[in-house]
Design a protein around this motif. Structure first.
Motif, PDB file in Angstrom:
ATOM      1  N   LEU A 221       0.829  -1.215   0.000  1.00  0.00           N
ATOM      2  CA  LEU A 221       0.000   0.000   0.000  1.00  0.00           C
ATOM      3  C   LEU A 221       0.866   1.270   0.000  1.00  0.00           C
ATOM      4  CD1 LEU A 221      -2.930  -0.971   2.404  1.00  0.00           C
ATOM      5  CD2 LEU A 221      -2.861  -1.056  -0.093  1.00  0.00           C
TER       6      LEU A 221
ATOM      7  N   VAL B 195       2.561   1.512  -3.774  1.00  0.00           N
ATOM      8  CA  VAL B 195       1.718   1.974  -4.883  1.00  0.00           C
ATOM      9  C   VAL B 195       1.393   3.468  -4.741  1.00  0.00           C
ATOM     10  CG1 VAL B 195       0.733  -0.277  -5.441  1.00  0.00           C
ATOM     11  CG2 VAL B 195      -0.444   1.189  -3.782  1.00  0.00           C
ATOM     12  N   LYS B 196       1.284   3.915  -3.494  1.00  0.00           N
ATOM     13  CA  LYS B 196       1.013   5.335  -3.268  1.00  0.00           C
ATOM     14  C   LYS B 196       2.199   6.183  -3.726  1.00  0.00           C
ATOM     15  CE  LYS B 196      -1.535   8.001   0.051  1.00  0.00           C
ATOM     16  NZ  LYS B 196      -1.602   8.414   1.436  1.00  0.00           N
TER      17      LYS B 196
ATOM     18  N   VAL C 216      -6.645  -0.798  -2.861  1.00  0.00           N
ATOM     19  CA  VAL C 216      -5.709  -0.024  -3.681  1.00  0.00           C
ATOM     20  C   VAL C 216      -6.477   0.894  -4.628  1.00  0.00           C
ATOM     21  CG1 VAL C 216      -3.925  -0.188  -5.478  1.00  0.00           C
ATOM     22  CG2 VAL C 216      -3.871  -1.738  -3.520  1.00  0.00           C
TER      23      VAL C 216
END
Lengths: 250, 193
Positions: free
Chosen positions: A154, A157-158, A190
């Motif tokens: 998490l 991907v941010k 996501v």
């Protein structure tokens, strides 16, 4: 209405597809271009070509193949597999690739995402993430899933979105190969967290799984390989099934 | 001969390959004489508006485009640069079309990426294309609808999927990547406008 995308993934070695193919009426079923065209005619919305060649001749072989694909295919396609540098990417863009996907190289040097987005545009950069649930967190894996890291998916991907990635190709290693369905909770989390589109990958076994990943999983696109290659799910049948579930499909 | 303007923007080659598949002769070129003398011109583009406008102004390509009399087709960023201005880098564009280009604002995913439908199709550019046909989009900025809209699309808001004024045509989507529908639109531009 913007439609959900169905994306077959083709594994390529030395310019040829490696997985078994059940298509009939193909002159050369091992030829990636012929297979790509067949999928496009069946209604695939995009294609991903994943290069698993491991030779020094790789770059030349791949750029020749990408050029042939671009010459023959009238839908968008992504090229991935062992892309390490701006130089690799420039060759592929010049050969006619619409998007490239990067994975391990981006984790090792996250600035690569920034550089590629600035140099070629965000729409060109797909960040691929292989991830596994360790009982507590979803963690990022490298080198085709062989190397564990302690990076939380998490968080990663941010960061990738902030650095300019245009899309995330999210593969759950817990689900990949099981044919028991996609990682619904992870994908939904996501997708809700990010502004950019999410391609879900890993676990597709039947048409119902695609409905689940689009509705519960909130994915923008779904990728699968073997079920398409072996003809277990045919794209026209899949699209008919999803339309009947009131999912936006081309 | 169709001239595809070569101006340091991505995706130029895809347009050339698409025309090759149609059996149409084309050349990717930055040569002013070749562009001026071409039967028709395609102004493609993927990239950022402000830096690209700067490049067009510095090289004189912008001025060249303004004075073209033959049919011109702008694609994606090429369409946006034909408009009045863009919020991407807050830049004045070529102002051939009076539309303003704005950033999508909403809860939905941005960029608008994938296959979407086009409606209210006008002009021969959309000859033999049905209402609601699907084409492929990738963009975060859009041109507002105006009297020059010849196709629109809905995503967050209704926006101009295609514009036309005089000899200038422009499409926000990528006909070169839009399957058989896209091929028909390119064929229409080559043979019917």
């Amino acid at each position: 209405m913007l439609t959900k995308r169905i994306i077959p993934c083709l594994d390529i070695k030395d310019g040829r597809t490696v997985k078994g193919i059940n298509f009939i009426n193909l002159r050369d079923a091992g030829d990636a271009v012929e297979l790509g065209k067949a999928y496009a005619e069946q209604g695939a919305d995009e294609l991903v070509f994943l290069d698993i060649t491991a030779t020094v001749e790789k770059r030349k072989t791949l750029s020749d193949l990408v050029k042939r694909i671009a010459q023959n295919l009238n839908i968008p396609f992504t090229v991935g597999g062992g892309i390490n540098s701006i130089g690799d990417v420039a060759v592929l863009l010049d050969s006619g690739a619409d998007k490239i996907s990067i994975n391990t190289a981006a984790v090792k040097r996250p600035e690569l995402i920034t550089e590629l987005a600035k140099g070629f545009g965000s729409q060109f950069v797909v960040l691929a993430v292989d991830t596994r649930f360790d009982g507590k967190d979803w963690l990022v894996y490298l080198n085709g899933g062989r190397t564990a890291t302690e990076i939380k998916t998490l968080d990663w991907v941010k960061e990738a979105q902030e650095r300019g990635a245009g899309e995330i190709l999210l593969t759950s290693m817990n689900h990949d190969g099981t044919k028991n369905g996609f990682a619904l909770d992870l994908t939904a989390k996501v997708s809700e967290m990010l502004k950019i589109p999410i391609i879900a990958s890993g676990g597709a076994g039947n048409s119902e799984h695609f409905a689940e990943i689009f509705i519960q999983g909130k994915a923008d696109a779904a990728l699968a390989a073997s079920i398409f290659h072996f003809g277990e799910v045919l794209i026209p049948d899949l699209k008919f099934f999803l339309k009947n579930k009131n999912i936006a499909i081309r | 001969m169709i001239a595809i303007i070569d101006y340091n923007a991505g995706n130029v080659r895809s347009v050339k390959f698409a025309l090759d598949r149609l059996g149409v002769e084309s050349e990717i070129t930055a040569d002013f004489e070749k562009i001026k003398n071409a039967e028709k011109i395609i102004f493609p583009g993927v990239g950022e508006a402000a830096s690209t406008m700067k490049f067009l102004n510095q090289t004189g390509i912008g001025n060249l485009i303004l004075n073209l009399k033959q049919p011109v087709l702008g694609i994606c960023l090429g369409m946006q640069l034909l408009c009045k201005s863009s919020e991407e880098g807050n830049v004045q564009c070529l102002n051939i079309l009076p539309n303003e280009v704005k950033l999508f604002r909403g809860q939905e995913k941005i960029p608008h990426m994938g296959w979407n439908q086009i409606f209210n199709l006008k002009t021969n550019l959309f000859k033999n294309i049905e209402e609601g046909a699907f084409v492929y989009f990738v963009h975060s900025f859009y041109a507002e609808n105006s009297q020059f809209s010849i196709a629109n699309c809905n995503y967050i808001t209704s926006f101009a999927a295609a514009l036309q004024k005089d000899n200038f045509y422009a499409v926000q989507f990528h006909p070169e990547k839009s399957g058989k529908i896209g091929e028909q639109i390119l064929r229409n531009f080559v043979f019917d406008v």
